[in-house]
Design an enzyme around this catalytic site. Sequence first.
Site, PDB file in Angstrom:
ATOM      1  N   TYR A  49     -88.313   4.501  32.225  1.00 48.50           N
ATOM      2  CA  TYR A  49     -89.038   3.646  31.569  1.00 48.50           C
ATOM      3  C   TYR A  49     -90.437   4.001  31.217  1.00 48.50           C
ATOM      4  O   TYR A  49     -90.951   4.462  32.190  1.00 48.50           O
ATOM      5  CB  TYR A  49     -88.927   2.362  32.436  1.00 48.50           C
ATOM      6  CG  TYR A  49     -89.554   1.102  31.707  1.00 48.50           C
ATOM      7  CD1 TYR A  49     -88.783   0.092  30.693  1.00 48.50           C
ATOM      8  CD2 TYR A  49     -90.825   0.965  31.765  1.00 48.50           C
ATOM      9  CE1 TYR A  49     -89.175  -0.793  30.324  1.00 48.50           C
ATOM     10  CE2 TYR A  49     -91.198  -0.340  31.144  1.00 48.50           C
ATOM     11  CZ  TYR A  49     -90.589  -1.214  30.312  1.00 48.50           C
ATOM     12  OH  TYR A  49     -90.944  -2.257  29.780  1.00 48.50           O
ATOM     13  N   TYR A  99     -84.247  -8.191  36.582  1.00 46.34           N
ATOM     14  CA  TYR A  99     -85.644  -8.270  36.367  1.00 46.34           C
ATOM     15  C   TYR A  99     -86.400  -8.787  37.682  1.00 46.34           C
ATOM     16  O   TYR A  99     -87.639  -8.345  38.108  1.00 46.34           O
ATOM     17  CB  TYR A  99     -86.053  -9.189  35.337  1.00 46.34           C
ATOM     18  CG  TYR A  99     -85.499  -8.731  33.962  1.00 46.34           C
ATOM     19  CD1 TYR A  99     -85.046  -7.362  33.773  1.00 46.34           C
ATOM     20  CD2 TYR A  99     -86.164  -9.536  32.769  1.00 46.34           C
ATOM     21  CE1 TYR A  99     -84.735  -7.229  32.416  1.00 46.34           C
ATOM     22  CE2 TYR A  99     -85.747  -9.069  31.371  1.00 46.34           C
ATOM     23  CZ  TYR A  99     -85.089  -7.972  31.312  1.00 46.34           C
ATOM     24  OH  TYR A  99     -84.636  -7.389  29.843  1.00 46.34           O
TER      25      TYR A  99
END
Length: 495
Positions: A361, A457
């Site tokens: 990421y 998340y």
Amino acid sequence: MFTIDLTQDSDSEGQSRFTNPSFQTLAHRTLSSTSASVPLKRKSDVDSESISASSFRSASAVQTPVSLSNGTAHSQGLANDDYQDLFRSFKERPLKRFYSGPGPVSYPYAPSPVPEAPEIKVIIPSPSAQLRKEIDSAELITDAELTGLSEKYYPTDAHERRATKGAYPAARKTNRTVVPFSIGKPGPFLTETDRRPVLEVLTRSLKSKLASIAGPAVTVARADEQLLAENTSSFQFINEYKLRDGVSPITQEFSAGCNCRVICDPARCTCLTQEEDSNERIVPYRRAADDSRFMVLSPEFMTRTSMIYECNELCGCEEKCWNRVIKHGRTIRLEIFHTGARGFGLRSPDFLRAGQFIDLYLGEVITTEKASQREKIAAARNAPSYLFNLDFLVDNEESYVVDGANYGAATRFINHSCNPNCRMFAVSRTHGDEYLYDLAFFALREIQPGTELTFDYNPHMERVEKLDPDAVPCLCGEPNCRGQLWANERKKTTR
């Protein structure tokens, strides 16, 4: 001898003048007895003892020298008769020879100087051809306005008038209240037909951006190219972090590596951390059961919340060391596609093994203060948040934040799921730096080609009976769906 120069008021050019300090100045062609300087001007070759007789032959010559022996001169000049008398008197005097060689003397005679009185020489000029032409063409101006302040001949506003000619024209005044308002045809961005060229440019730009990503190809579903091109027109794919102001990695002096040779020994590699109250080292990777070329996370490690410590450039092992999975980079292909209500998602056309590395990421690494500002802006616009705290080792205001909103990798499009098939792990390759590390996605189980990749998340969030109206609803559709996400806030690294 002194000279009376009657050409001193002449405007002829190239005439040289000099003064004789032993005699007085002759003003208005009058010679006084007081001592002053006398200007001398000659155009013929005349010395102190002789005068060329040819200069006496015409009274209209340019310069007519006349010598007077009595030392005086008439104030009103010499009359023609007096001039002839003087000329005859000069011829009656004995001559001095300029030339001492054989043959007859062809030079004119000159009067002998009188010792009692100084010799006076008068030069009378005649107007030149140019001067005669100017005198004939001159006109008498009787205009009473011809003065030094006359605006006709001496304008004082010449510069202002010249500037006015080059100035911009004055703005035209329009009464807007009487101008009718009308709506014309829509512009090129308001019709689907005219938007096609713009979409084609954005699509070509998207393909160029995807081609810049290192590793196996990252593509987009053909039916979703134009839609993704519009949504990512201001997004840039990158291959590593972009460190912004206030973010600085540690220097190489504070980093270290292992002393292993060629291949690290899992039992002795100093890059690996140790278990609590034990000398046993935590080994994150093992070789895949179906293909020994692939290193995957061990099932035991995937149940932990530990950080992965890999070898780096300071280590003694080589590039092919098994503990350099992140360094080797992504080994699978990725595809971005549109999921419908959940926006864009990410999947892979390749088969993924359990524990296999997917991708990092990436984004801009910013300070916590800057992240708070961006978070408020995203909340005001009701925009999604792409912020991740780098707070695995330190949880304070000095920790850094990764923002993948404008810069990032394909993993930016991974959606949330309450039953995810991927997980984010913290990976350190600079062991002395507690504030800067990598965020890596790994497969939690085997994933078939074309399956959407998801992760949780907020894995520590519990299911609630009453949903928060301000929270982001969860649309994963899993049986264990919690029904909601938190409001647009930055996410924390799993610990």
